[in-house]
Design a protein around this motif. Structure first.
Motif, PDB file in Angstrom:
ATOM      1  N   PHE A 128     -34.993   1.523 -11.311  1.00 36.54           N
ATOM      2  CA  PHE A 128     -36.439   1.473 -11.133  1.00 36.54           C
ATOM      3  C   PHE A 128     -36.966   2.605 -10.255  1.00 36.54           C
ATOM      4  CE2 PHE A 128     -35.274  -2.791 -12.365  1.00 36.54           C
ATOM      5  CZ  PHE A 128     -36.270  -3.126 -13.261  1.00 36.54           C
ATOM      6  N   VAL A 129     -36.079   3.373  -9.646  1.00 36.46           N
ATOM      7  CA  VAL A 129     -36.484   4.539  -8.875  1.00 36.46           C
ATOM      8  C   VAL A 129     -36.469   5.724  -9.834  1.00 36.46           C
ATOM      9  CG1 VAL A 129     -36.006   6.003  -6.891  1.00 36.46           C
ATOM     10  CG2 VAL A 129     -35.495   3.549  -6.792  1.00 36.46           C
ATOM     11  N   ILE A 130     -37.619   6.323 -10.049  1.00 32.96           N
ATOM     12  CA  ILE A 130     -37.798   7.279 -11.136  1.00 32.96           C
ATOM     13  C   ILE A 130     -36.847   8.476 -11.017  1.00 32.96           C
ATOM     14  CG2 ILE A 130     -39.445   8.742 -12.363  1.00 32.96           C
ATOM     15  CD1 ILE A 130     -40.106   5.772 -12.453  1.00 32.96           C
ATOM     16  N   GLY A 131     -36.036   8.681 -12.030  1.00 33.87           N
ATOM     17  CA  GLY A 131     -35.210   9.876 -12.145  1.00 33.87           C
ATOM     18  C   GLY A 131     -33.836   9.798 -11.530  1.00 33.87           C
ATOM     19  N   THR A 132     -33.589   8.820 -10.676  1.00 30.45           N
ATOM     20  CA  THR A 132     -32.285   8.776  -9.996  1.00 30.45           C
ATOM     21  C   THR A 132     -31.131   8.580 -10.965  1.00 30.45           C
ATOM     22  OG1 THR A 132     -32.589   6.405  -9.592  1.00 30.45           O
ATOM     23  CG2 THR A 132     -33.256   7.903  -7.848  1.00 30.45           C
ATOM     24  N   GLN A 133     -31.395   7.888 -12.089  1.00 29.67           N
ATOM     25  CA  GLN A 133     -30.316   7.590 -13.020  1.00 29.67           C
ATOM     26  C   GLN A 133     -29.726   8.845 -13.658  1.00 29.67           C
ATOM     27  OE1 GLN A 133     -33.502   6.969 -13.494  1.00 29.67           O
ATOM     28  NE2 GLN A 133     -34.128   7.058 -15.616  1.00 29.67           N
ATOM     29  N   ALA A 134     -30.479   9.944 -13.668  1.00 28.07           N
ATOM     30  CA  ALA A 134     -29.945  11.186 -14.229  1.00 28.07           C
ATOM     31  C   ALA A 134     -28.768  11.684 -13.398  1.00 28.07           C
ATOM     32  CB  ALA A 134     -31.039  12.244 -14.311  1.00 28.07           C
ATOM     33  N   LEU A 135     -28.912  11.604 -12.084  1.00 30.80           N
ATOM     34  CA  LEU A 135     -27.798  11.987 -11.210  1.00 30.80           C
ATOM     35  C   LEU A 135     -26.637  11.008 -11.335  1.00 30.80           C
ATOM     36  CD1 LEU A 135     -29.591  13.173  -7.961  1.00 30.80           C
ATOM     37  CD2 LEU A 135     -28.057  14.530  -9.389  1.00 30.80           C
ATOM     38  N   HIS A 136     -26.955   9.719 -11.432  1.00 28.64           N
ATOM     39  CA  HIS A 136     -25.895   8.725 -11.604  1.00 28.64           C
ATOM     40  C   HIS A 136     -25.088   9.028 -12.872  1.00 28.64           C
ATOM     41  CE1 HIS A 136     -28.871   5.797  -9.441  1.00 28.64           C
ATOM     42  NE2 HIS A 136     -28.389   6.714  -8.638  1.00 28.64           N
ATOM     43  N   ALA A 137     -25.797   9.377 -13.928  1.00 25.53           N
ATOM     44  CA  ALA A 137     -25.133   9.634 -15.202  1.00 25.53           C
ATOM     45  C   ALA A 137     -24.215  10.846 -15.133  1.00 25.53           C
ATOM     46  CB  ALA A 137     -26.182   9.832 -16.298  1.00 25.53           C
ATOM     47  N   VAL A 138     -24.678  11.905 -14.505  1.00 25.41           N
ATOM     48  CA  VAL A 138     -23.846  13.109 -14.403  1.00 25.41           C
ATOM     49  C   VAL A 138     -22.619  12.831 -13.537  1.00 25.41           C
ATOM     50  CG1 VAL A 138     -23.773  15.492 -13.576  1.00 25.41           C
ATOM     51  CG2 VAL A 138     -25.778  14.672 -14.822  1.00 25.41           C
ATOM     52  N   GLY A 139     -22.810  12.086 -12.461  1.00 19.76           N
ATOM     53  CA  GLY A 139     -21.655  11.723 -11.643  1.00 19.76           C
ATOM     54  C   GLY A 139     -20.648  10.904 -12.424  1.00 19.76           C
ATOM     55  N   TYR A 140     -21.146   9.962 -13.219  1.00 17.52           N
ATOM     56  CA  TYR A 140     -20.238   9.145 -14.038  1.00 17.52           C
ATOM     57  C   TYR A 140     -19.517  10.035 -15.052  1.00 17.52           C
ATOM     58  CZ  TYR A 140     -18.577   4.808 -16.114  1.00 17.52           C
ATOM     59  OH  TYR A 140     -17.782   3.781 -16.544  1.00 17.52           O
ATOM     60  N   ALA A 141     -20.256  10.971 -15.637  1.00  8.71           N
ATOM     61  CA  ALA A 141     -19.653  11.864 -16.631  1.00  8.71           C
ATOM     62  C   ALA A 141     -18.576  12.754 -16.003  1.00  8.71           C
ATOM     63  CB  ALA A 141     -20.732  12.722 -17.281  1.00  8.71           C
ATOM     64  N   ALA A 156     -11.035   8.553 -30.730  1.00  7.08           N
ATOM     65  CA  ALA A 156     -11.151   7.225 -30.127  1.00  7.08           C
ATOM     66  C   ALA A 156     -10.849   7.239 -28.637  1.00  7.08           C
ATOM     67  CB  ALA A 156     -10.208   6.249 -30.830  1.00  7.08           C
ATOM     68  N   ASP A 157     -10.227   8.299 -28.138  1.00 10.79           N
ATOM     69  CA  ASP A 157      -9.884   8.403 -26.722  1.00 10.79           C
ATOM     70  C   ASP A 157     -10.957   9.122 -25.909  1.00 10.79           C
ATOM     71  OD1 ASP A 157      -7.464   7.139 -27.191  1.00 10.79           O
ATOM     72  OD2 ASP A 157      -6.395   9.022 -27.545  1.00 10.79           O
ATOM     73  N   ASN A 158     -12.069   9.445 -26.550  1.00 15.96           N
ATOM     74  CA  ASN A 158     -13.107  10.224 -25.880  1.00 15.96           C
ATOM     75  C   ASN A 158     -14.384   9.408 -25.689  1.00 15.96           C
ATOM     76  OD1 ASN A 158     -11.485  12.565 -25.844  1.00 15.96           O
ATOM     77  ND2 ASN A 158     -12.082  13.059 -27.942  1.00 15.96           N
ATOM     78  N   GLY A 159     -15.126   9.765 -24.670  1.00 17.92           N
ATOM     79  CA  GLY A 159     -16.403   9.108 -24.412  1.00 17.92           C
ATOM     80  C   GLY A 159     -17.390  10.085 -23.817  1.00 17.92           C
ATOM     81  N   ALA A 160     -18.640   9.657 -23.742  1.00 18.33           N
ATOM     82  CA  ALA A 160     -19.707  10.461 -23.160  1.00 18.33           C
ATOM     83  C   ALA A 160     -20.697   9.527 -22.489  1.00 18.33           C
ATOM     84  CB  ALA A 160     -20.400  11.308 -24.233  1.00 18.33           C
ATOM     85  N   VAL A 161     -21.649  10.102 -21.772  1.00 13.92           N
ATOM     86  CA  VAL A 161     -22.678   9.330 -21.096  1.00 13.92           C
ATOM     87  C   VAL A 161     -24.029   9.659 -21.717  1.00 13.92           C
ATOM     88  CG1 VAL A 161     -23.827   8.846 -18.912  1.00 13.92           C
ATOM     89  CG2 VAL A 161     -21.368   9.303 -18.946  1.00 13.92           C
ATOM     90  N   LEU A 162     -24.749   8.620 -22.079  1.00  9.88           N
ATOM     91  CA  LEU A 162     -26.111   8.762 -22.617  1.00  9.88           C
ATOM     92  C   LEU A 162     -27.069   8.217 -21.574  1.00  9.88           C
ATOM     93  CD1 LEU A 162     -28.058   9.362 -25.003  1.00  9.88           C
ATOM     94  CD2 LEU A 162     -27.574   7.044 -25.839  1.00  9.88           C
ATOM     95  N   VAL A 163     -27.940   9.077 -21.048  1.00  8.37           N
ATOM     96  CA  VAL A 163     -28.854   8.659 -19.990  1.00  8.37           C
ATOM     97  C   VAL A 163     -30.292   8.779 -20.481  1.00  8.37           C
ATOM     98  CG1 VAL A 163     -28.811  10.978 -18.930  1.00  8.37           C
ATOM     99  CG2 VAL A 163     -29.598   9.000 -17.608  1.00  8.37           C
ATOM    100  N   TYR A 164     -31.080   7.734 -20.217  1.00  9.14           N
ATOM    101  CA  TYR A 164     -32.473   7.677 -20.654  1.00  9.14           C
ATOM    102  C   TYR A 164     -33.418   7.891 -19.481  1.00  9.14           C
ATOM    103  CZ  TYR A 164     -30.856   5.396 -24.987  1.00  9.14           C
ATOM    104  OH  TYR A 164     -30.247   5.092 -26.182  1.00  9.14           O
ATOM    105  N   PHE A 165     -34.497   8.618 -19.721  1.00 12.83           N
ATOM    106  CA  PHE A 165     -35.612   8.668 -18.786  1.00 12.83           C
ATOM    107  C   PHE A 165     -36.847   9.144 -19.539  1.00 12.83           C
ATOM    108  CE2 PHE A 165     -32.845  12.360 -18.269  1.00 12.83           C
ATOM    109  CZ  PHE A 165     -33.691  13.447 -18.423  1.00 12.83           C
TER     110      PHE A 165
END
Length: 370
Positions: A128-141, A156-165
């Motif tokens: 709910f804090v605008i924009g913070t999830q973009a940093l969270h997503a990159v850190g997770y990635a 099948a052994d690969n994954g990615a992060v999809l972040v919305y804003f």
């Protein structure tokens, strides 16, 4: 890949399939029908939750009316080890990932904090804090890179992060920082911007003097603009972006050009800053109607199928209305019990003081004033 100011479109507002020189929809009509189902159910949840707020049963709601194709098209591209980092409006994606709609409502009713199994659903808690999830997503990635789930021979052994804003979040410094880190470390991140034209009452023309997708080019990130009301085009573009992220080819920035047909949140009145003519023009581009028109024209679905879908949506509506009112009230003591494994003495004293104060409001039957 940078495109012109036009966007990728594979299904017109009148329900006609068109070709694009780069992207194509490789799935069958059954997949499109499944997308229509998710869009209808997502809209029904949104409609019911908005009505609940208007009746005083929710403290707030962030409507997603008009953005169903952007959400469902991108959600349909998610696979395997992918992680989803949402903002606070991705209700249709949440349903697709298996989040119980009543769990979504707990936060907005005030009976719990964001509360669902983000490990099983791979759909993280709302931000709910605008924009913070973009940093969270990159850190997770970056963590996924170091865990070795990117660039393996077996997909099948690969994954990615999809972040919305949203478009408004692109004006936040956190998003720019996220783009810097994603480009520097070539993280498996797909930045998915639902450009719904308005950051509350601020039009996109004031927020950005250039199309949003072109901003990412300055960070060295490939960018694409897609018709956000075209579920076929959104799925195709997101599949491409996630595939390249999983392979280890780095981040992508997708601008889904759509429109918020409702309010920013239920505390907002869009009639104060939007013209009715603008809203009417976008309603003619309704993402659900164009898919329904296409499928009926192809004979891929019939009225009986649509009636069954309407019945499923009605059942969802009943469950949401009745379930929201039955959500258990929060217990004051849980705010301490669920925060620390071992409560520090100072906080234990604070807890005892608050509980004693609460108990002082007991009614004649001896029940606490919760």
């Amino acid at each position: 890949m940078e495109r012109s100011e036009e966007f990728i479109q594979l299904l017109t507002p009148t329900g006609e399939r068109v070709e694009d020189e780069t992207f194509s929809f490789t799935h069958d009509d059954a997949t499109i029908a499944a997308n229509l189902r998710h869009m209808v159910l997502g809209r029904r949840l949104d409609t019911e939750a908005t009505a609940l707020q208007r009746k005083g049963q929710l403290g707030l709601w962030a409507p997603s009316l008009g953005q169903e194709a952007a959400q469902v098209g991108s959600g349909a591209a998610i696979a395997g080890l992918d992680e989803v980092i949402p903002s606070y409006r991705e209700h249709a994606v949440a349903l697709m990932r298996g989040v119980d709609p009543l769990d979504l409502l707990k936060t907005f009713r005030g009976t719990a904090m964001v509360d669902w199994d983000s490990v099983a659903t791979r759909f993280h808690l709302y931000s709910f804090v605008i924009g913070t999830q973009a940093l969270h997503a990159v850190g997770y990635a970056m963590g996924m890179q170091r865990d070795g789930v990117v660039g393996n021979p077996d997909p099948a052994d690969n994954g990615a992060v999809l972040v919305y804003f949203g478009d408004g979040a692109t004006s936040q410094g956190d998003v720019s920082e996220a783009l810097v880190f994603a480009a520097s470390y070539q993280t498996p991140t797909v930045f998915f911007v639902q450009n719904n034209q308005w950051a509350i009452s601020e039009p996109i023309e004031i927020q950005s003097r250039i199309p949003l997708y072109r901003r990412a080019t300055g960070f060295g990130i490939p960018s694409v603009r897609v018709d956000g009301n075209d579920v076929l085009a959104v799925q195709s573009v997101t599949e491409w972006a996630l595939d390249r992220a999983r392979r280890g080819d780095g981040p992508t920035f997708i601008e889904a050009f759509t429109y918020r047909m409702g309010a920013h949140t239920t505390s907002d009145d869009p009639t104060k800053y939007r013209r009715r003519e603008e809203e009417a023009a976008w309603r003619a581009k309704d993402p659900i109607e164009r898919v329904r028109t296409y499928l009926l024209g192809r004979g891929a679905v019939d009225q009986a199928w649509l009636d069954e879908l309407d019945a499923e949506a009605e059942a969802l509506g009943v469950r949401v209305r009745e379930g929201a009112l039955a959500l258990p009230e929060p217990r004051l003591e849980d705010y301490w019990a669920l925060t620390y494994a071992s409560l520090p003495p100072a906080l234990a004293a604070q807890r005892d003081a608050y509980l004693a104060y609460e108990a002082s409001f007991e009614d004649a039957d001896g029940e606490g004033g919760r």
